[in-house]
Design a protein around this motif. Structure first.
Motif, PDB file in Angstrom:
ATOM      1  N   LYS A 341      33.032 -29.316 137.294  1.00 45.71           N
ATOM      2  CA  LYS A 341      31.433 -28.454 136.822  1.00 45.71           C
ATOM      3  C   LYS A 341      30.507 -28.700 135.945  1.00 45.71           C
ATOM      4  CE  LYS A 341      33.046 -26.128 141.672  1.00 45.71           C
ATOM      5  NZ  LYS A 341      32.952 -25.414 142.349  1.00 45.71           N
ATOM      6  N   GLU A 342      29.474 -27.915 136.045  1.00 43.47           N
ATOM      7  CA  GLU A 342      29.160 -27.089 134.634  1.00 43.47           C
ATOM      8  C   GLU A 342      28.370 -26.489 134.826  1.00 43.47           C
ATOM      9  OE1 GLU A 342      25.485 -29.738 134.518  1.00 43.47           O
ATOM     10  OE2 GLU A 342      26.419 -31.579 133.558  1.00 43.47           O
ATOM     11  N   LYS A 343      28.617 -25.346 133.945  1.00 48.48           N
ATOM     12  CA  LYS A 343      28.391 -24.229 133.431  1.00 48.48           C
ATOM     13  C   LYS A 343      27.468 -23.439 132.233  1.00 48.48           C
ATOM     14  CE  LYS A 343      29.925 -19.682 132.248  1.00 48.48           C
ATOM     15  NZ  LYS A 343      31.124 -19.023 131.231  1.00 48.48           N
ATOM     16  N   ASN A 344      26.201 -23.474 133.335  1.00 51.89           N
ATOM     17  CA  ASN A 344      25.145 -22.974 132.226  1.00 51.89           C
ATOM     18  C   ASN A 344      25.673 -21.934 130.720  1.00 51.89           C
ATOM     19  OD1 ASN A 344      22.462 -23.007 130.370  1.00 51.89           O
ATOM     20  ND2 ASN A 344      21.258 -21.693 132.423  1.00 51.89           N
ATOM     21  N   VAL A 345      25.712 -22.407 130.580  1.00 51.69           N
ATOM     22  CA  VAL A 345      26.384 -20.370 128.799  1.00 51.69           C
ATOM     23  C   VAL A 345      24.427 -19.768 128.602  1.00 51.69           C
ATOM     24  CG1 VAL A 345      27.568 -20.409 126.713  1.00 51.69           C
ATOM     25  CG2 VAL A 345      28.213 -22.020 128.048  1.00 51.69           C
ATOM     26  N   PHE A 346      23.358 -20.988 127.942  1.00 52.81           N
ATOM     27  CA  PHE A 346      22.659 -20.099 127.674  1.00 52.81           C
ATOM     28  C   PHE A 346      21.775 -21.340 127.940  1.00 52.81           C
ATOM     29  CE2 PHE A 346      24.607 -20.322 123.556  1.00 52.81           C
ATOM     30  CZ  PHE A 346      23.972 -20.886 123.253  1.00 52.81           C
ATOM     31  N   SER A 347      20.167 -21.170 128.112  1.00 50.67           N
ATOM     32  CA  SER A 347      19.319 -22.111 127.357  1.00 50.67           C
ATOM     33  C   SER A 347      18.058 -21.096 127.491  1.00 50.67           C
ATOM     34  CB  SER A 347      18.246 -22.792 128.550  1.00 50.67           C
ATOM     35  OG  SER A 347      18.372 -21.438 130.312  1.00 50.67           O
ATOM     36  N   GLY A 348      17.310 -22.305 127.046  1.00 54.38           N
ATOM     37  CA  GLY A 348      15.744 -21.545 126.153  1.00 54.38           C
ATOM     38  C   GLY A 348      16.061 -20.183 125.627  1.00 54.38           C
ATOM     39  N   ALA A 349      16.818 -20.002 124.680  1.00 55.53           N
ATOM     40  CA  ALA A 349      16.514 -19.338 123.713  1.00 55.53           C
ATOM     41  C   ALA A 349      16.393 -19.481 121.856  1.00 55.53           C
ATOM     42  CB  ALA A 349      18.291 -19.044 122.587  1.00 55.53           C
ATOM     43  N   VAL A 362      26.380  -9.506 121.371  1.00 61.77           N
ATOM     44  CA  VAL A 362      26.706  -8.559 122.176  1.00 61.77           C
ATOM     45  C   VAL A 362      26.782  -9.641 123.376  1.00 61.77           C
ATOM     46  CG1 VAL A 362      26.271  -6.701 120.939  1.00 61.77           C
ATOM     47  CG2 VAL A 362      24.918  -7.207 122.559  1.00 61.77           C
ATOM     48  N   GLY A 363      27.614  -9.093 124.380  1.00 63.69           N
ATOM     49  CA  GLY A 363      27.169  -9.350 125.730  1.00 63.69           C
ATOM     50  C   GLY A 363      28.882  -9.357 126.384  1.00 63.69           C
ATOM     51  N   VAL A 364      28.590  -9.412 128.221  1.00 60.81           N
ATOM     52  CA  VAL A 364      30.295  -9.671 128.820  1.00 60.81           C
ATOM     53  C   VAL A 364      30.979 -10.581 128.075  1.00 60.81           C
ATOM     54  CG1 VAL A 364      28.987  -7.920 130.199  1.00 60.81           C
ATOM     55  CG2 VAL A 364      29.495 -10.833 130.231  1.00 60.81           C
ATOM     56  N   GLY A 366      32.317 -14.145 127.840  1.00 64.29           N
ATOM     57  CA  GLY A 366      32.470 -15.510 129.066  1.00 64.29           C
ATOM     58  C   GLY A 366      30.825 -15.225 128.659  1.00 64.29           C
ATOM     59  N   ALA A 367      29.889 -14.788 128.499  1.00 63.47           N
ATOM     60  CA  ALA A 367      28.395 -14.653 128.096  1.00 63.47           C
ATOM     61  C   ALA A 367      27.526 -15.659 127.290  1.00 63.47           C
ATOM     62  CB  ALA A 367      27.666 -13.410 127.453  1.00 63.47           C
ATOM     63  N   GLY A 368      29.145 -15.687 126.225  1.00 64.02           N
ATOM     64  CA  GLY A 368      28.231 -17.294 125.507  1.00 64.02           C
ATOM     65  C   GLY A 368      28.321 -16.730 123.775  1.00 64.02           C
ATOM     66  N   LYS A 369      28.392 -15.750 123.523  1.00 69.40           N
ATOM     67  CA  LYS A 369      28.199 -15.073 122.432  1.00 69.40           C
ATOM     68  C   LYS A 369      29.164 -15.818 121.078  1.00 69.40           C
ATOM     69  CE  LYS A 369      30.934 -11.112 123.058  1.00 69.40           C
ATOM     70  NZ  LYS A 369      31.303 -11.119 124.496  1.00 69.40           N
ATOM     71  N   SER A 370      30.351 -16.279 121.617  1.00 72.73           N
ATOM     72  CA  SER A 370      30.970 -16.805 120.662  1.00 72.73           C
ATOM     73  C   SER A 370      30.644 -18.351 120.395  1.00 72.73           C
ATOM     74  CB  SER A 370      32.306 -17.262 120.758  1.00 72.73           C
ATOM     75  OG  SER A 370      33.227 -16.448 120.876  1.00 72.73           O
ATOM     76  N   THR A 371      30.070 -18.644 122.340  1.00 76.74           N
ATOM     77  CA  THR A 371      29.455 -20.185 121.932  1.00 76.74           C
ATOM     78  C   THR A 371      27.824 -20.606 120.759  1.00 76.74           C
ATOM     79  OG1 THR A 371      30.387 -20.677 123.692  1.00 76.74           O
ATOM     80  CG2 THR A 371      28.224 -22.018 122.924  1.00 76.74           C
ATOM     81  N   LEU A 372      27.419 -19.702 120.577  1.00 78.52           N
ATOM     82  CA  LEU A 372      26.433 -19.718 119.960  1.00 78.52           C
ATOM     83  C   LEU A 372      26.880 -18.914 118.162  1.00 78.52           C
ATOM     84  CD1 LEU A 372      22.963 -18.465 120.028  1.00 78.52           C
ATOM     85  CD2 LEU A 372      23.546 -16.739 120.098  1.00 78.52           C
ATOM     86  N   ASP A 519      22.681 -12.516 127.378  1.00 76.13           N
ATOM     87  CA  ASP A 519      22.649 -12.251 129.141  1.00 76.13           C
ATOM     88  C   ASP A 519      22.253 -12.547 130.348  1.00 76.13           C
ATOM     89  OD1 ASP A 519      23.473  -9.383 131.377  1.00 76.13           O
ATOM     90  OD2 ASP A 519      21.097  -9.178 130.199  1.00 76.13           O
ATOM     91  N   ARG A 520      22.733 -13.102 131.190  1.00 76.19           N
ATOM     92  CA  ARG A 520      22.221 -13.764 131.961  1.00 76.19           C
ATOM     93  C   ARG A 520      22.023 -15.113 132.051  1.00 76.19           C
ATOM     94  NH1 ARG A 520      20.712  -8.077 133.551  1.00 76.19           N
ATOM     95  NH2 ARG A 520      22.255  -7.219 135.219  1.00 76.19           N
ATOM     96  N   ASN A 521      23.010 -15.700 130.920  1.00 76.20           N
ATOM     97  CA  ASN A 521      21.941 -17.240 130.693  1.00 76.20           C
ATOM     98  C   ASN A 521      21.399 -17.374 129.829  1.00 76.20           C
ATOM     99  OD1 ASN A 521      24.204 -17.827 132.201  1.00 76.20           O
ATOM    100  ND2 ASN A 521      23.125 -18.584 134.073  1.00 76.20           N
ATOM    101  N   HIS A 522      20.151 -16.018 129.354  1.00 81.32           N
ATOM    102  CA  HIS A 522      19.706 -15.845 128.142  1.00 81.32           C
ATOM    103  C   HIS A 522      19.685 -15.006 126.971  1.00 81.32           C
ATOM    104  CE1 HIS A 522      17.523 -16.368 132.398  1.00 81.32           C
ATOM    105  NE2 HIS A 522      16.420 -17.353 131.515  1.00 81.32           N
ATOM    106  N   LEU A 523      18.918 -15.217 125.892  1.00 79.87           N
ATOM    107  CA  LEU A 523      19.017 -13.931 124.501  1.00 79.87           C
ATOM    108  C   LEU A 523      18.152 -13.849 124.871  1.00 79.87           C
ATOM    109  CD1 LEU A 523      20.466 -13.887 122.003  1.00 79.87           C
ATOM    110  CD2 LEU A 523      18.801 -15.092 120.532  1.00 79.87           C
ATOM    111  N   ARG A 524      18.271 -12.180 124.361  1.00 80.94           N
ATOM    112  CA  ARG A 524      17.516 -10.916 124.081  1.00 80.94           C
ATOM    113  C   ARG A 524      17.577 -10.338 122.951  1.00 80.94           C
ATOM    114  NH1 ARG A 524      17.334  -6.678 128.822  1.00 80.94           N
ATOM    115  NH2 ARG A 524      15.265  -6.345 128.091  1.00 80.94           N
TER     116      ARG A 524
END
Length: 544
Positions: A341-349, A362-364, A366-372, A519-524
């Motif tokens: 399956k595909e997991k959307n880590v974040f988009s439109g950052a 920061v982020g919980v 599995g949110a994608g911090k290390s990926t970024l 957070d929730r697939n987005h970067l704030r």
């Protein structure tokens, strides 16, 4: 409650402590501190009875329920996460069965009155213990603790063997908490926890009615919880009344007082020895000389603890990069999971990292911090959008995987020298000294190093390069408080840009100038320091 009186302990030829004493009173929350190898874990093992003492006494009631969380977790398999946590209170099922058996007997109208009184007494004791262990709400408590530690309802029924080592540590911690012991022994409970889980654990422990003795590398965590510090160092056990910050200040004051007392004693001894030397040969002064010799023999010499030599290393000045260090537009990442399956880590950052920024990502979990950070460091490709480094940007990247590239057969000094072939041995030794590898320590084989020591080796080699952008993914993992402070100072003095992930709030508070939250697939983006970020998050939470 638990008294350790005049205890002495030796491992081989190494003396850990001599005639050390402290006690754990009901409801006390105590921090256990000291350098690596001083004997902190041995204290836990002495209290639990896994090890004895060479001298002195350990007093505790056999009925005292002790829960011990250590970094050595037992093998987990054959149960779900929830079942594994409930199994910590192992005899709950047996107790429930015995209570039902007694209830059936008590309902017998022909039961002998004397027998009934005996059963009622036993039943009352059993029911009291059942309630103390939380038998009536065991499942709901186990679920609440798992959720607080980041394992949500979707994972309650996952088999324990499917969890990674870090997540198994959380399950092991949950088992100790659900036990609800009278005394909680905790060896580095915040390892492998994200900030959200650490905050939850803090709250749980603040409300915990029992006593706590714990080690932790998290300064904020210690300061929030403990009201007493027990220091194991220089073969002695010293007690301080206060939190970690108080201990740090007070230990410095005591050290200065000890140095002053040692100087006074040294002056006194010099005068006495001078008198003895001058009049030793004179019969008229024989009695006085003999008296002073006996006096000197009875004096306990004040020992000054060996100072940790503080070595300053001059970090190489990197080339000045452009004002725009990293820029990304519409950045997105999708990972393929094991089941396809595909997991959307974040988009439109979208973001711009500017020169001399100190950015906390920061982020919980599995949110994608290390990926970024991996995308910026060029360790993985984005699925969409683009990322660009600015002009003349030299990048240094640290992650937990960096530890795996160390050659286990090499010594520390050889490993670091191989990364800095143009540096002289003197420069390499100075660098290692700044990272607490002095003298013979620099000759240790990589294979025998702890996780914290390996981290210091890798960080030393990265910071010694002329980089102007540091990407640091969990650099504080496994580092003790002293090593964290050392890294903190290095980053404060670093003449470049920093992006980092860390679960150490004190560390983030000291260095952060901006916050990127995944957070929730987005970067704030929060245009302020870490305190500003936390304040804004509380406002957002209140608004919801």
């Amino acid at each position: 409650m638990i008294h350790l009186s005049n205890i002495s302990k030796q491992h081989g030829n190494k003396i850990l402590y001599r005639n050390g004493s402290f006690q754990i009173n009901s409801g006390e929350k105590i921090g256990l501190v000291g350098p690596n190898g001083a004997g902190k874990t041995t204290i836990f093992r002495i209290i639990t009875g896994e090890e004895g003492v060479d001298g002195g006494t350990v007093s505790k009631s056999d009925r005292t329920v002790i829960g011990y969380f250590s970094q050595n977790i037992e093998d987990m398999r054959g149960k779900t996460a929830l079942e594994e946590v409930k199994s910590a209170v192992g005899n709950i099922g047996d107790m429930q069965a015995r209570m039902q058996e007694y209830e059936a007997k008590l309902s017998d109208p022909d039961l002998d009155p004397d027998e009934m009184m005996k059963i009622l007494e036993t039943y009352g004791e059993l029911q009291g213990e059942f309630e103390r262990l939380g038998g009536y709400d065991l499942e709901s408590r186990a679920a609440e603790i798992l959720t607080g530690l980041g394992i949500g309802p979707d994972d309650y029924n996952r088999p324990t063997e499917s969890f990674s080592g870090g997540w198994k540590m959380r399950i092991a911690l949950a088992k100790i908490l659900v036990l609800n012991p009278e005394v909680l022994l905790m060896d580095e409970p915040t390892n492998h926890l994200d900030v959200e889980s650490i905050v939850w654990l803090e709250e749980w422990l603040v409300n915990f009615k029992g006593a706590i003795l714990m080690t932790s590398h998290d300064r904020d965590f210690m300061n929030r919880l403990v009201t007493k510090i027990v220091e194991i160092a220089n073969k002695t056990i010293t007690v301080y009344g206060g939190n970690y910050d108080f201990y740090e200040r007070e230990s410095q004051v005591r050290k200065e007082q000890l140095i002053a007392a040692a100087k006074r004693q040294e002056d006194m001894l010099a005068k006495e020895e001078e008198f003895i030397a001058r009049f030793a040969a004179r019969a008229s002064h024989a009695a006085q000389v003999q008296s002073r010799v006996k006096k000197l023999e009875k004096i306990d010499r004040i020992e000054i603890p060996p100072e940790e030599l503080e070595i300053k290393f001059e970090w190489p000045v990197p080339p000045r990069g452009g004002d725009e260090v990293v820029k990304f537009e519409n950045l997105g990442k999708i990972w393929k999971t094991d089941d396809g399956k595909e997991k959307n880590v974040f988009s439109g950052a979208n973001a711009l990292v500017k020169r001399m920024d100190r950015i906390a990502v920061v982020g919980v979990n599995g949110a994608g911090k290390s990926t970024l950070l991996k995308i910026i460091a060029g360790e993985t490709e984005p699925t969409s959008g683009k990322v660009a480094l600015g002009a003349s940007i030299n990048l240094g990247y640290f992650s937990q995987n960096s530890l795996d590239v160390l050659d286990p057969k090499m010594t520390i000094i050889d490993e670091v020298h191989s990364r800095m072939p143009n540096a002289g041995l003197g420069t390499v030794r100075t660098l290692l000294g700044a990272f607490k590898f002095s003298g013979e320590d620099a000759e240790k084989k990589i294979s025998i190093l702890s996780g914290g020591e390996k981290s210091r080796v890798v960080l030393a080699t990265i910071l010694a390069q002329p980089v102007n952008l540091l990407i640091l993914d969990e650099p504080t993992n496994h580092l003790d408080i002293v090593s964290r402070e050392l890294l903190l100072e290095a980053i404060k003095n670093f003449p470049g840009t920093v992006m980092l992930v860390s679960h150490d709030r004190h560390f983030l508070r000291e260095v952060t100038t901006r916050v990127f939250e995944v957070d929730r697939n987005h970067l704030r983006i929060y245009e302020g320091d870490y305190d500003y970020y936390q304040h804004k998050k509380q406002q957002e939470l209140a608004a919801r």
